[in-house]
Design an enzyme around this catalytic site. Structure first.
Site, PDB file in Angstrom:
ATOM      1  N   TRP A 185       0.870  -1.178   0.000  1.00  0.00           N
ATOM      2  CA  TRP A 185       0.000   0.000   0.000  1.00  0.00           C
ATOM      3  C   TRP A 185       0.913   1.237   0.000  1.00  0.00           C
ATOM      4  O   TRP A 185       1.788   1.349   0.875  1.00  0.00           O
ATOM      5  CB  TRP A 185      -0.865  -0.052   1.260  1.00  0.00           C
ATOM      6  CG  TRP A 185      -1.906   1.014   1.370  1.00  0.00           C
ATOM      7  CD1 TRP A 185      -2.777   1.404   0.405  1.00  0.00           C
ATOM      8  CD2 TRP A 185      -2.213   1.798   2.538  1.00  0.00           C
ATOM      9  NE1 TRP A 185      -3.612   2.381   0.897  1.00  0.00           N
ATOM     10  CE2 TRP A 185      -3.276   2.649   2.196  1.00  0.00           C
ATOM     11  CE3 TRP A 185      -1.677   1.863   3.826  1.00  0.00           C
ATOM     12  CZ2 TRP A 185      -3.826   3.549   3.101  1.00  0.00           C
ATOM     13  CZ3 TRP A 185      -2.227   2.755   4.722  1.00  0.00           C
ATOM     14  CH2 TRP A 185      -3.293   3.585   4.364  1.00  0.00           C
ATOM     15  N   ASP A 196      -0.199  -5.874   9.606  1.00  0.00           N
ATOM     16  CA  ASP A 196      -1.261  -4.948   9.221  1.00  0.00           C
ATOM     17  C   ASP A 196      -2.501  -5.775   8.868  1.00  0.00           C
ATOM     18  O   ASP A 196      -2.491  -6.562   7.923  1.00  0.00           O
ATOM     19  CB  ASP A 196      -0.806  -4.093   8.022  1.00  0.00           C
ATOM     20  CG  ASP A 196      -1.784  -2.952   7.755  1.00  0.00           C
ATOM     21  OD1 ASP A 196      -2.739  -2.786   8.534  1.00  0.00           O
ATOM     22  OD2 ASP A 196      -1.598  -2.232   6.755  1.00  0.00           O
ATOM     23  N   LYS A 201     -13.257  -1.421   6.829  1.00  0.00           N
ATOM     24  CA  LYS A 201     -13.909  -2.253   5.822  1.00  0.00           C
ATOM     25  C   LYS A 201     -14.914  -3.211   6.456  1.00  0.00           C
ATOM     26  O   LYS A 201     -16.046  -3.285   6.019  1.00  0.00           O
ATOM     27  CB  LYS A 201     -12.884  -3.067   5.021  1.00  0.00           C
ATOM     28  CG  LYS A 201     -11.546  -2.394   4.802  1.00  0.00           C
ATOM     29  CD  LYS A 201     -11.566  -1.270   3.803  1.00  0.00           C
ATOM     30  CE  LYS A 201     -10.365  -0.403   4.044  1.00  0.00           C
ATOM     31  NZ  LYS A 201      -9.749   0.331   3.057  1.00  0.00           N
TER      32      LYS A 201
END
Ligand code: LMR
Length: 397
Positions: free
Chosen positions: A131, A211, A246
């Site tokens: 990312w 993560d 999310k």
């Protein structure tokens, strides 16, 4: 004037896509850019469980006074359990503590500053690719960033190359691993791969920073936690960044946590004192609303079960879209070439399309995705898979 020397920097490449898409008048456009879940109607709805929890908060919440530096203790408890498992020995031994943060990004920034200030000299190893904000967060905090290979130019997971490079990382460095639903590629490690990574982390004495932004979107809420729980059980010290953006659909409410697993309960208290101190200088105390919603949902068996069903429905829809796209590419003779889309996990697919092809998709077909070739599968309209496949076939000619 004071501001005369200030130039302009380019906008964020992922968030900028949201704006470009919104401005495109083509009714046949596709938004496969930013990682946001969309339902069959193309909407990102507020989850039912969230709505119910919010209603309860409206009725019952009695104050808006500050919450402490670590946030809401009820949130800390439930997020620890969601990530580590309710039966985790670490929790029972008070060796795991959650600090509430503004989203998973806040947790990453807090961990970056923690590494810079409390573990000076340690570098961080990121997957290549990763990312893009991972790169800038650690660099901004002054942590040296290095890379281990993950997916090669042939768009395949390369575990051997990853292990080889990590085997040469300086002892004590931090290695950032994606728990599941790797962003941007969608390629996840197998259980065997994870065990091999664990061996290297142990032998090089690396500090894992896991993560965990997509729990529930890969193979299920519990299954997706497997690697994180393995590392937390096998190693004395682990950092975990957890996001509720999310899986609770709380994107704009900025809800996340940095979970620290320490060797002793006493050491955890030391570390948490540092984290509260660092957070005070970043955002003082975290925003409350999203975390209060999560604590309400996970603290109530009925709401929790409703929420888990909603997460599962999102997960299944994404999995169907993956398979649907591969099928739709078949008549164009592209099934084999894009078979990986069905194997990848989570919202994202590294399609293997080049930046030039991505540009053509956008300019000729109003299909928006990140220039790296990352597509947000969750943004696909299932009723128009054929149209999307046609557009992809057109740029692959
Ligand atoms: C993404 O990668 O699209 C998401 O994580 C959203 C973001 O903040 O970039």
């Amino acid at each position: 004037m004071h501001f005369d020397a200030i130039g302009r920097v380019p906008g964020d490449p992922i968030l900028g896509l949201m704006e470009a898409y919104a401005q495109d008048p083509n009714p046949r456009k596709f938004d496969l850019g930013v990682g946001v879940y969309k339902d069959a109607q193309g909407l990102t709805p507020i989850l039912e469980a969230v709505k119910l929890a919010e209603q309860r908060l409206v009725d019952r919440q009695a104050t808006k006074t500050y919450i402490g530096g670590h946030g809401d203790a009820a949130f800390g408890k439930v997020i620890n359990e969601l990530v580590l498992g309710a039966d985790s020995a670490l929790i029972a031994e008070q060796r795991a503590g959650a600090t509430q943060t503004p989203g998973g990004t806040g947790a990453l920034r807090l961990s970056a500053d923690f590494i810079a200030q409390c573990l000076p000299g340690r570098g961080v190893w990121l997957s290549s690719p990763t990312w893009p904000i991972h790169e800038t967060i650690f660099a901004t905090a002054g942590v040296k960033v290095s890379h281990y290979p993950y997916v090669g130019s042939d768009n395949r997971l390369d575990v051997e190359a990853m292990l080889e490079v990590l085997n040469q990382a300086p002892k004590g460095d931090v290695v950032l691993l994606h728990a599941c639903c790797h962003n941007p590629t969608g390629f996840d490690l197998s259980h065997d791969d994870w065990r091999r990574v664990l061996d290297v982390v142990r032998s090089r004495d690396l500090l894992p920073l896991i993560d965990f932004a997509y729990q529930g979107f890969g193979d299920g809420l519990e299954h997706d936690a497997w690697s994180t729980r393995l590392f937390a059980a096998e190693l004395p010290e682990v950092l975990i960044t957890s996001s509720c953006s999310k899986n609770f659909g709380l994107y704009r409410d900025r809800t996340g946590a940095l979970i620290v697993c320490a060797q002793t309960a006493d050491k955890l208290v030391d570390i948490r004192s540092q984290l509260a101190n660092i957070a005070r200088n970043l955002w003082s105390t975290p925003p409350d609303h999203g975390a209060a919603v999560v604590a309400t949902i996970l603290g109530d068996p009925e709401l929790k079960s409703r929420w888990a069903d909603e997460v599962e429905a999102m997960r299944l829809r994404i999995a169907q879209l993956r398979n649907g796209l591969v099928e739709a590419l078949e008549p164009h003779g592209l099934r084999e070439r894009f078979a990986h889309i069905g194997v990848q996990r989570g919202m994202f697919s590294y399609t293997g399309l080049s930046p030039e092809q991505v540009k053509q998709l956008r300019e000729h077909h109003s299909v928006y995705m990140v220039s790296s070739g990352r597509a947000n599968v969750a943004g696909i309209d299932a009723t128009r898979l054929d149209l999307l496949a046609e557009a992809i076939a057109d740029v692959c000619k």
